[in-house]
Design an enzyme around this catalytic site. Structure first.
Site, PDB file in Angstrom:
ATOM      1  N   GLN A  41      -8.701   0.739 -13.109  1.00  0.00           N
ATOM      2  CA  GLN A  41      -9.571   0.291 -12.015  1.00  0.00           C
ATOM      3  C   GLN A  41     -10.864   1.109 -11.954  1.00  0.00           C
ATOM      4  OE1 GLN A  41      -9.705  -2.286  -9.828  1.00  0.00           O
ATOM      5  NE2 GLN A  41      -7.965  -3.162 -10.906  1.00  0.00           N
ATOM      6  N   HIS A 124      -4.774   0.037  -3.315  1.00  0.00           N
ATOM      7  CA  HIS A 124      -3.350  -0.263  -3.220  1.00  0.00           C
ATOM      8  C   HIS A 124      -2.877   0.296  -1.887  1.00  0.00           C
ATOM      9  CE1 HIS A 124       0.360  -1.588  -4.772  1.00  0.00           C
ATOM     10  NE2 HIS A 124       0.682  -0.603  -5.584  1.00  0.00           N
ATOM     11  N   GLY A 153      -8.216  -4.126 -13.704  1.00  0.00           N
ATOM     12  CA  GLY A 153      -9.588  -3.616 -13.694  1.00  0.00           C
ATOM     13  C   GLY A 153     -10.360  -4.100 -14.920  1.00  0.00           C
ATOM     14  N   ASP A 208       2.076  -6.922  -3.563  1.00  0.00           N
ATOM     15  CA  ASP A 208       1.648  -6.503  -4.895  1.00  0.00           C
ATOM     16  C   ASP A 208       2.840  -6.061  -5.752  1.00  0.00           C
ATOM     17  OD1 ASP A 208      -0.968  -5.717  -6.476  1.00  0.00           O
ATOM     18  OD2 ASP A 208       0.460  -4.081  -6.767  1.00  0.00           O
ATOM     19  N   GLU A 212       3.998  -8.136  -9.129  1.00  0.00           N
ATOM     20  CA  GLU A 212       3.965  -7.587 -10.492  1.00  0.00           C
ATOM     21  C   GLU A 212       5.374  -7.456 -11.086  1.00  0.00           C
ATOM     22  OE1 GLU A 212       1.692  -4.183  -9.424  1.00  0.00           O
ATOM     23  OE2 GLU A 212       3.407  -2.865  -9.109  1.00  0.00           O
ATOM     24  N   GLU A 248       2.195 -22.656 -26.076  1.00  0.00           N
ATOM     25  CA  GLU A 248       1.808 -23.904 -25.402  1.00  0.00           C
ATOM     26  C   GLU A 248       1.468 -23.635 -23.934  1.00  0.00           C
ATOM     27  OE1 GLU A 248       4.327 -27.256 -26.172  1.00  0.00           O
ATOM     28  OE2 GLU A 248       3.751 -28.274 -24.324  1.00  0.00           O
TER      29      GLU A 248
HETATM   30  N1  LIG Z   1      -4.447  -1.078 -13.188  1.00  0.00           N
HETATM   31  C1  LIG Z   1      -5.011  -2.021 -12.419  1.00  0.00           C
HETATM   32  O1  LIG Z   1      -5.772  -2.860 -12.901  1.00  0.00           O
HETATM   33  C2  LIG Z   1      -4.752  -2.044 -10.948  1.00  0.00           C
HETATM   34  C3  LIG Z   1      -4.518  -0.881 -10.247  1.00  0.00           C
HETATM   35  N2  LIG Z   1      -4.517  -0.881  -8.868  1.00  0.00           N
HETATM   36  C4  LIG Z   1      -4.380   0.374  -8.156  1.00  0.00           C
HETATM   37  O2  LIG Z   1      -5.524   1.174  -8.446  1.00  0.00           O
HETATM   38  C5  LIG Z   1      -5.167   2.564  -8.475  1.00  0.00           C
HETATM   39  C6  LIG Z   1      -5.532   3.154  -9.823  1.00  0.00           C
HETATM   40  O3  LIG Z   1      -4.715   2.528 -10.802  1.00  0.00           O
HETATM   41  P1  LIG Z   1      -5.040   2.586 -12.373  1.00  0.00           P
HETATM   42  O4  LIG Z   1      -6.479   2.340 -12.582  1.00  0.00           O
HETATM   43  O5  LIG Z   1      -4.056   1.669 -13.012  1.00  0.00           O
HETATM   44  O6  LIG Z   1      -4.685   4.100 -12.699  1.00  0.00           O
HETATM   45  P2  LIG Z   1      -4.321   4.791 -14.096  1.00  0.00           P
HETATM   46  O7  LIG Z   1      -2.862   4.879 -14.254  1.00  0.00           O
HETATM   47  O8  LIG Z   1      -5.094   4.098 -15.159  1.00  0.00           O
HETATM   48  O9  LIG Z   1      -4.848   6.278 -13.867  1.00  0.00           O
HETATM   49  C7  LIG Z   1      -6.147   6.539 -13.375  1.00  0.00           C
HETATM   50  C8  LIG Z   1      -6.587   7.963 -13.680  1.00  0.00           C
HETATM   51  O10 LIG Z   1      -5.692   8.919 -13.152  1.00  0.00           O
HETATM   52  C9  LIG Z   1      -5.871  10.092 -13.916  1.00  0.00           C
HETATM   53  N3  LIG Z   1      -4.705  10.964 -13.711  1.00  0.00           N
HETATM   54  C10 LIG Z   1      -3.412  10.666 -14.000  1.00  0.00           C
HETATM   55  N4  LIG Z   1      -2.622  11.729 -13.641  1.00  0.00           N
HETATM   56  C11 LIG Z   1      -3.438  12.666 -13.113  1.00  0.00           C
HETATM   57  C12 LIG Z   1      -3.230  13.946 -12.543  1.00  0.00           C
HETATM   58  N5  LIG Z   1      -2.009  14.453 -12.443  1.00  0.00           N
HETATM   59  N6  LIG Z   1      -4.295  14.624 -12.106  1.00  0.00           N
HETATM   60  C13 LIG Z   1      -5.542  14.113 -12.189  1.00  0.00           C
HETATM   61  N7  LIG Z   1      -5.807  12.894 -12.698  1.00  0.00           N
HETATM   62  C14 LIG Z   1      -4.766  12.183 -13.157  1.00  0.00           C
HETATM   63  C15 LIG Z   1      -6.004   9.584 -15.338  1.00  0.00           C
HETATM   64  O11 LIG Z   1      -6.750  10.490 -16.109  1.00  0.00           O
HETATM   65  C16 LIG Z   1      -6.756   8.270 -15.151  1.00  0.00           C
HETATM   66  O12 LIG Z   1      -8.128   8.437 -15.368  1.00  0.00           O
HETATM   67  C17 LIG Z   1      -3.681   2.598  -8.143  1.00  0.00           C
HETATM   68  O13 LIG Z   1      -3.562   2.741  -6.758  1.00  0.00           O
HETATM   69  C18 LIG Z   1      -3.191   1.217  -8.585  1.00  0.00           C
HETATM   70  O14 LIG Z   1      -2.016   0.792  -7.934  1.00  0.00           O
HETATM   71  C19 LIG Z   1      -4.750  -2.024  -8.153  1.00  0.00           C
HETATM   72  C20 LIG Z   1      -4.977  -3.218  -8.790  1.00  0.00           C
HETATM   73  C21 LIG Z   1      -4.876  -3.332 -10.238  1.00  0.00           C
HETATM   74  C1  LIG Z   2      -3.224  -5.780 -12.052  1.00  0.00           C
HETATM   75  C2  LIG Z   2      -2.547  -5.642 -10.745  1.00  0.00           C
HETATM   76  O1  LIG Z   2      -3.041  -6.055  -9.731  1.00  0.00           O
HETATM   77  C3  LIG Z   2      -1.196  -5.053 -10.715  1.00  0.00           C
HETATM   78  C4  LIG Z   2      -0.359  -5.860 -11.666  1.00  0.00           C
HETATM   79  O2  LIG Z   2      -0.674  -5.168  -9.426  1.00  0.00           O
HETATM   80  C5  LIG Z   2      -1.202  -3.593 -11.142  1.00  0.00           C
HETATM   81  O3  LIG Z   2      -1.737  -3.275 -12.217  1.00  0.00           O
HETATM   82  O4  LIG Z   2      -0.668  -2.763 -10.391  1.00  0.00           O
HETATM   83 MG   LIG Z   3      -2.011  -6.196  -8.046  1.00  0.00          MG
HETATM   84 MG   LIG Z   4       0.002  -3.337  -8.575  1.00  0.00          MG
END
Ligand SMILES: NC(=O)C1=CN([C@@H]2O[C@H](COP(=O)(O)OP(=O)(O)OC[C@H]3O[C@@H](n4cnc5c(N)ncnc54)[C@H](O)[C@@H]3O)[C@@H](O)[C@H]2O)C=CC1
Ligand SMILES: CC(=O)[C@](C)(O)C(=O)O
Ligand SMILES: [Mg+2]
Ligand SMILES: [Mg+2]
Length: 348
Positions: A41, A124, A153, A208, A212, A248
């Protein structure tokens, strides 16, 4: 805010027409938006904000892959890219986009810099809703807001570059400044949302986590595999089983569903298929409904959140996840997928 009728139920939504980018920029003109975390994200939201002309900086651990990615994406160390604590100090709006487990660990650092009048932003409802398990309890004199893009993201960024917009939900948990509404909507528009629909932190995280684990990711793989195995066990070839299960669906039928709904997709299939689908949708529904009920209860009780906290707090959790993804990738069904994708004429 517009009230719109969704299949007979009225809900609040905010569109770009009503809250244009120019208004979002006016609302946030004196703010420094600090995006903390550059995983999935973080890049999508921060790059869209930057391209939309907002004042945005990134906070990320140095000596990490994500830091190098941020540099490659044009964030400049010491100018627009900082260590997490420094970015949190500089930001008037802190977008907390670390993984949900990391948010627990880093919370004391963030909390220290949540001085009165700042805003704490999540994508979230996890940290706040499960506060008994996360310990994330913001001070009372900051705004606590949420914009949750309903998709990856990666898609948020891709769709922005294509001139499209992923939709997002928004919520206000705490309005300390009286500006929380304008701030949350302006941020939602700024990150590239197509439109925003209203929720609460609790409803966001319950839906959410259910989505998922359910149809979006968990259930779909379970369903695919059950059908693929059945076909294979009855002597069908991998290419036939894969085409009839996955290819498909993604290439032909789901785009029709996306365009005009399920009845439209049905109507564009044979009457033979329509008869069978209408007869079999009931038994499939009845078979999985109890699983969804169980899933929702596990989410609402906090058990799912706890499992995710426990596993994501292990030092080797990334390696373990990668191993499980590798097993999926190397399964016959998805190896067949690799070959099938190569055979798409547009791919060669
Ligand atoms: N992945 C997605 O597309 C979606 C994520 N979210 C929410 O957005 C938020 C971020 O999710 P993501 O982008 O998936 O996160 P991610 O799992 O990709 O991690 C984000 C960052 O956290 C850092 N990190 C991990 N452990 C760490 C630590 N111990 N200390 C410091 N930095 C640390 C990593 O270096 C990374 O840059 C969460 O709340 C998630 O639920 C919401 C919608 C979709
Ligand atoms: C992409 C999204 O919104 C999810 C599946 O809820 C997540 O990555 O946590
Ligand atoms: Mg989601
Ligand atoms: Mg999620």
């Amino acid at each position: 805010m517009a009230v719109m009728n969704f299949g007979g139920v009225e809900e609040n939504v905010v569109t770009r027409d009503e809250f244009p980018l120019s208004k979002a920029k006016e609302v946030l003109k004196d703010e420094v938006i600090a995006v903390i975390g550059y995983g999935v994200q973080g890049p999508g939201q921060s790059l869209n904000l930057r391209d939309n002309g907002f004042n945005v900086i990134v906070g990320q651990r140095k000596n990490s892959k994500s830091w190098d990615k941020a540099v490659a994406d044009g964030w400049v160390p010491g100018k627009t890219l900082f260590e997490i604590e420094e970015a949190a100090e500089k930001g008037t709006i802190i977008q907390y986009l670390l993984s949900d487990a990391a948010q627990i660990e880093v919370w004391p650092v963030i909390k220290k810099h949540l001085t009165p009048g700042k805003a704490l932003y999540f994508s979230h409802g996890f940290g706040i809703t499960y506060k008994d398990r996360t310990g994330i309890i913001p001070p009372p004199d900051v705004d606590v807001i949420l914009v949750a893009p309903k998709g990856s993201g990666t898609s948020l960024r891709k769709m922005f570059l294509e001139g499209r917009g992923l939709n997002s939900s928004y919520a206000i948990f705490q309005d300390a400044t009286g500006k929380a509404y304008d701030r949350v909507i302006a941020l939602g528009i700024g990150i590239g949302s197509g439109y925003l629909f209203e929720t609460t932190f609790e409803r966001e995280v319950y839906s959410d986590l259910t989505g998922e684990r359910g149809t979006l990711m968990g259930a779909i793989q379970g369903l695919f595999l059950a059908q693929y195995e059945t076909l294979r066990e009855h002597g069908h070839t991998p290419s036939e089983a894969f085409n009839e299960t996955v290819e498909e669906l993604t290439q032909s039928l789901m785009p029709l569903v996306a365009e005009k709904g399920m009845d439209w997709m049905y109507a564009n299939c044979s009457t033979t298929a329509q008869r069978g689908a209408l007869d079999w949708m009931g038994p499939f529904h009845d078979a999985v409904k109890p699983v969804f009920e169980k899933l929702y209860n596990e989410v609402a009780s906090g058990n799912e959140a706890q499992r995710s906290i426990d596993s994501n707090s292990q030092p080797d959790y990334r390696e373990k996840l990668e191993e499980e993804l590798k097993a999926l990738r190397e399964s016959e069904m998805w190896q067949t997928g690799v070959v099938v994708r190569k055979l798409r004429p547009e791919n060669n």
